[in-house]
Enzyme design. Structure first.
Site, PDB file in Angstrom:
ATOM      1  N   ASN A  45     -24.334   8.753  29.215  1.00  0.00           N
ATOM      2  CA  ASN A  45     -24.040   9.431  27.945  1.00  0.00           C
ATOM      3  C   ASN A  45     -25.322   9.446  27.122  1.00  0.00           C
ATOM      4  O   ASN A  45     -25.697   8.424  26.543  1.00  0.00           O
ATOM      5  CB  ASN A  45     -22.910   8.662  27.230  1.00  0.00           C
ATOM      6  CG  ASN A  45     -22.637   9.201  25.837  1.00  0.00           C
ATOM      7  OD1 ASN A  45     -23.138  10.265  25.457  1.00  0.00           O
ATOM      8  ND2 ASN A  45     -21.845   8.469  25.065  1.00  0.00           N
ATOM      9  N   TRP A  46     -25.981  10.588  27.093  1.00  0.00           N
ATOM     10  CA  TRP A  46     -27.290  10.675  26.429  1.00  0.00           C
ATOM     11  C   TRP A  46     -27.164  10.799  24.905  1.00  0.00           C
ATOM     12  O   TRP A  46     -28.163  10.781  24.207  1.00  0.00           O
ATOM     13  CB  TRP A  46     -28.105  11.841  27.003  1.00  0.00           C
ATOM     14  CG  TRP A  46     -28.507  11.628  28.442  1.00  0.00           C
ATOM     15  CD1 TRP A  46     -28.243  10.511  29.197  1.00  0.00           C
ATOM     16  CD2 TRP A  46     -29.231  12.525  29.290  1.00  0.00           C
ATOM     17  NE1 TRP A  46     -28.771  10.681  30.459  1.00  0.00           N
ATOM     18  CE2 TRP A  46     -29.383  11.896  30.549  1.00  0.00           C
ATOM     19  CE3 TRP A  46     -29.773  13.816  29.120  1.00  0.00           C
ATOM     20  CZ2 TRP A  46     -30.049  12.505  31.615  1.00  0.00           C
ATOM     21  CZ3 TRP A  46     -30.441  14.425  30.188  1.00  0.00           C
ATOM     22  CH2 TRP A  46     -30.569  13.768  31.411  1.00  0.00           C
ATOM     23  N   LYS A  47     -25.959  10.963  24.413  1.00  0.00           N
ATOM     24  CA  LYS A  47     -25.699  11.072  22.970  1.00  0.00           C
ATOM     25  C   LYS A  47     -26.644  12.123  22.343  1.00  0.00           C
ATOM     26  O   LYS A  47     -27.043  13.052  23.031  1.00  0.00           O
ATOM     27  CB  LYS A  47     -25.816   9.696  22.306  1.00  0.00           C
ATOM     28  CG  LYS A  47     -24.938   8.651  23.013  1.00  0.00           C
ATOM     29  CD  LYS A  47     -24.754   7.381  22.230  1.00  0.00           C
ATOM     30  CE  LYS A  47     -23.839   6.446  23.023  1.00  0.00           C
ATOM     31  NZ  LYS A  47     -23.523   5.215  22.309  1.00  0.00           N
TER      32      LYS A  47
ATOM     33  N   HIS B 172     -14.860   9.697  22.293  1.00  0.00           N
ATOM     34  CA  HIS B 172     -15.800   8.571  22.193  1.00  0.00           C
ATOM     35  C   HIS B 172     -15.617   7.893  20.836  1.00  0.00           C
ATOM     36  O   HIS B 172     -15.307   8.559  19.843  1.00  0.00           O
ATOM     37  CB  HIS B 172     -17.239   9.088  22.354  1.00  0.00           C
ATOM     38  CG  HIS B 172     -18.227   7.974  22.494  1.00  0.00           C
ATOM     39  ND1 HIS B 172     -18.710   7.289  21.409  1.00  0.00           N
ATOM     40  CD2 HIS B 172     -18.785   7.410  23.595  1.00  0.00           C
ATOM     41  CE1 HIS B 172     -19.542   6.340  21.840  1.00  0.00           C
ATOM     42  NE2 HIS B 172     -19.605   6.398  23.159  1.00  0.00           N
TER      43      HIS B 172
ATOM     44  N   GLU C  89     -17.631   6.975  18.698  1.00  0.00           N
ATOM     45  CA  GLU C  89     -18.444   7.567  17.621  1.00  0.00           C
ATOM     46  C   GLU C  89     -17.775   8.821  17.065  1.00  0.00           C
ATOM     47  O   GLU C  89     -17.867   9.115  15.875  1.00  0.00           O
ATOM     48  CB  GLU C  89     -19.860   7.871  18.160  1.00  0.00           C
ATOM     49  CG  GLU C  89     -20.657   6.584  18.347  1.00  0.00           C
ATOM     50  CD  GLU C  89     -21.669   6.595  19.476  1.00  0.00           C
ATOM     51  OE1 GLU C  89     -22.039   7.682  19.959  1.00  0.00           O
ATOM     52  OE2 GLU C  89     -22.087   5.488  19.894  1.00  0.00           O
TER      53      GLU C  89
ATOM     54  N   GLU D 214     -14.250   1.136  26.359  1.00  0.00           N
ATOM     55  CA  GLU D 214     -15.475   0.789  25.651  1.00  0.00           C
ATOM     56  C   GLU D 214     -15.131  -0.042  24.413  1.00  0.00           C
ATOM     57  O   GLU D 214     -14.772   0.521  23.369  1.00  0.00           O
ATOM     58  CB  GLU D 214     -16.221   2.049  25.219  1.00  0.00           C
ATOM     59  CG  GLU D 214     -16.604   2.952  26.364  1.00  0.00           C
ATOM     60  CD  GLU D 214     -17.813   3.812  26.020  1.00  0.00           C
ATOM     61  OE1 GLU D 214     -18.828   3.685  26.700  1.00  0.00           O
ATOM     62  OE2 GLU D 214     -17.734   4.593  25.048  1.00  0.00           O
TER      63      GLU D 214
ATOM     64  N   GLY E  54     -23.936  -0.176  22.134  1.00  0.00           N
ATOM     65  CA  GLY E  54     -25.260  -0.116  21.517  1.00  0.00           C
ATOM     66  C   GLY E  54     -25.665  -1.401  20.817  1.00  0.00           C
ATOM     67  O   GLY E  54     -26.631  -1.428  20.056  1.00  0.00           O
TER      68      GLY E  54
ATOM     69  N   SER F 173     -23.098  -1.458  26.394  1.00  0.00           N
ATOM     70  CA  SER F 173     -24.276  -2.259  26.764  1.00  0.00           C
ATOM     71  C   SER F 173     -24.336  -2.612  28.251  1.00  0.00           C
ATOM     72  O   SER F 173     -24.804  -3.680  28.631  1.00  0.00           O
ATOM     73  CB  SER F 173     -24.366  -3.527  25.908  1.00  0.00           C
ATOM     74  OG  SER F 173     -24.528  -3.168  24.533  1.00  0.00           O
TER      75      SER F 173
ATOM     76  N   GLY G 229     -24.798   4.316  27.816  1.00  0.00           N
ATOM     77  CA  GLY G 229     -25.511   4.999  26.736  1.00  0.00           C
ATOM     78  C   GLY G 229     -26.991   4.696  26.810  1.00  0.00           C
ATOM     79  O   GLY G 229     -27.748   5.316  27.553  1.00  0.00           O
ATOM     80  N   GLY G 230     -27.426   3.681  26.053  1.00  0.00           N
ATOM     81  CA  GLY G 230     -28.855   3.344  25.930  1.00  0.00           C
ATOM     82  C   GLY G 230     -29.596   3.312  27.257  1.00  0.00           C
ATOM     83  O   GLY G 230     -30.655   3.937  27.397  1.00  0.00           O
TER      84      GLY G 230
HETATM   85  P1  PGA Z   1     -24.329   1.805  25.242  1.00  0.00           P
HETATM   86  O1  PGA Z   1     -23.351   3.030  24.933  1.00  0.00           O
HETATM   87  O2  PGA Z   1     -24.464   1.700  26.734  1.00  0.00           O
HETATM   88  O3  PGA Z   1     -25.599   2.153  24.559  1.00  0.00           O
HETATM   89  O4  PGA Z   1     -23.673   0.581  24.679  1.00  0.00           O
HETATM   90  C1  PGA Z   1     -22.213   3.275  25.720  1.00  0.00           C
HETATM   91  C2  PGA Z   1     -21.473   4.472  25.158  1.00  0.00           C
HETATM   92  O5  PGA Z   1     -21.442   4.631  23.941  1.00  0.00           O
HETATM   93  O6  PGA Z   1     -20.909   5.292  25.903  1.00  0.00           O
END
Ligand code: PGA
Length: 259
Positions: free
Chosen positions: A13-15, A99, A101, A171, A177, A217, A238-239
């Site tokens: 997930n490159w956000k 998600h 967010e 999640e 994050g 994470s 994500g990250g």
């Molecule tokens: P993260 O994000 O790996 O940076 O914790 C995961 C996500 O939000 O899908």
């Protein structure tokens, strides 16, 4: 290792990161490193503006393309929105739905997540439906009721026939994050609870087909321990998905567990 016929899925997930040139470069590196293996399903989810460019980079590989959101209507007066049909046109096959967010910053609720999930399934996309509790909810003993409400809400009216297409991502919001990861045992206990709920909602046969990813994470250092749990069928990353090497190391861990 995950049992049955569930192929592990590693999704990036490159956000809201990378312009289309940067996204193409990252896609090229991922294709070069893990684009031909078949043991594990891999998908990358760039921003809408990079989908077309990245689509061209992954087209001849085994890397799937995903979007980070979509609208549930096919077309019409919905300024700023993108439909499943438009995604399909760019050879998108996965779409992240609900998600945390989006739930948090854009007020997406269970009902909207449900409408999007149904629209994605009907358009032959594979929705990656995100659920998870906040720290406050976990600390106040609401973990199971939150997961139950989100999952039941997201899957209202979903047919068991779509189980193959359906992906759930657990999640925990406090792990996204933050560098804090659920322990493999804690994650597995929620995943097995989700599997049980899926069985109540869709029936046991369908429940065993649904992939349940862990997100929050996940990184090369903890991927293998998480992915080796019975009900963890992959990761939503994500990250660590923004660095080709970190992402492909996670894919390598999944390959190791699958062979
Ligand atoms: P993260 O994000 O790996 O940076 O914790 C995961 C996500 O939000 O899908």
């Amino acid at each position: 290792m995950s049992t049955l016929a569930r192929k592990l899925l590693i999704a990036g997930n490159w956000k809201m990161n990378l312009n289309s040139a940067e996204a193409s470069e990252l896609a090229d590196s991922i294709v070069n490193q893990v684009g031909t293996q078949m043991e594990v399903a891999v998908c990358i989810c760039p921003t809408f503006t990079s989908l077309e460019a990245v689509s061209k980079r992954v087209v001849d590989s085994n890397i799937g393309l995903g979007a980070q959101n979509m609208h549930f209507e096919n077309s019409g007066a919905f300024t700023g929105e993108i439909s499943a049909e438009m995604l399909r046109h760019l050879f998108v096959s996965y779409v992240i739905i609900g998600h945390s967010e989006r739930r948090d910053y854009f007020n997406e609720d269970d009902n909207l997540v449900n409408q999007k999930t149904i629209a994605a399934l009907e358009a032959s996309l594979k929705p990656i439906v995100c659920i998870g509790e906040t720290l406050n909810e976990r600390d106040s003993g609401q973990l199971e009721s939150v997961i139950h409400r989100q999952l039941e809400g997201a899957l209202l009216g979903v047919s068991p026939n779509h189980a193959d297409q359906l992906v759930i991502a657990y999640e925990p919001v406090w792990a996204i994050g933050t560098g804090k990861t659920a322990t493999p045992e804690d994650a597995e206990s929620v995943h097995s609870f989700i599997r049980k709920l899926l069985s109540d909602i869709l029936g046991i046969e369908a429940a065993n087909k649904v992939r349940i990813l862990y997100g929050g994470s996940m990184k090369p250092e903890n991927a293998e321990a998480l992915l080796s749990q019975k009900n963890i069928d992959g990761g939503l990353i994500g990250g660590a998905s923004l660095k080709a090497h970190a992402f492909t190391s996670i894919v390598d861990s999944a390959i190791k567990l699958s062979s």
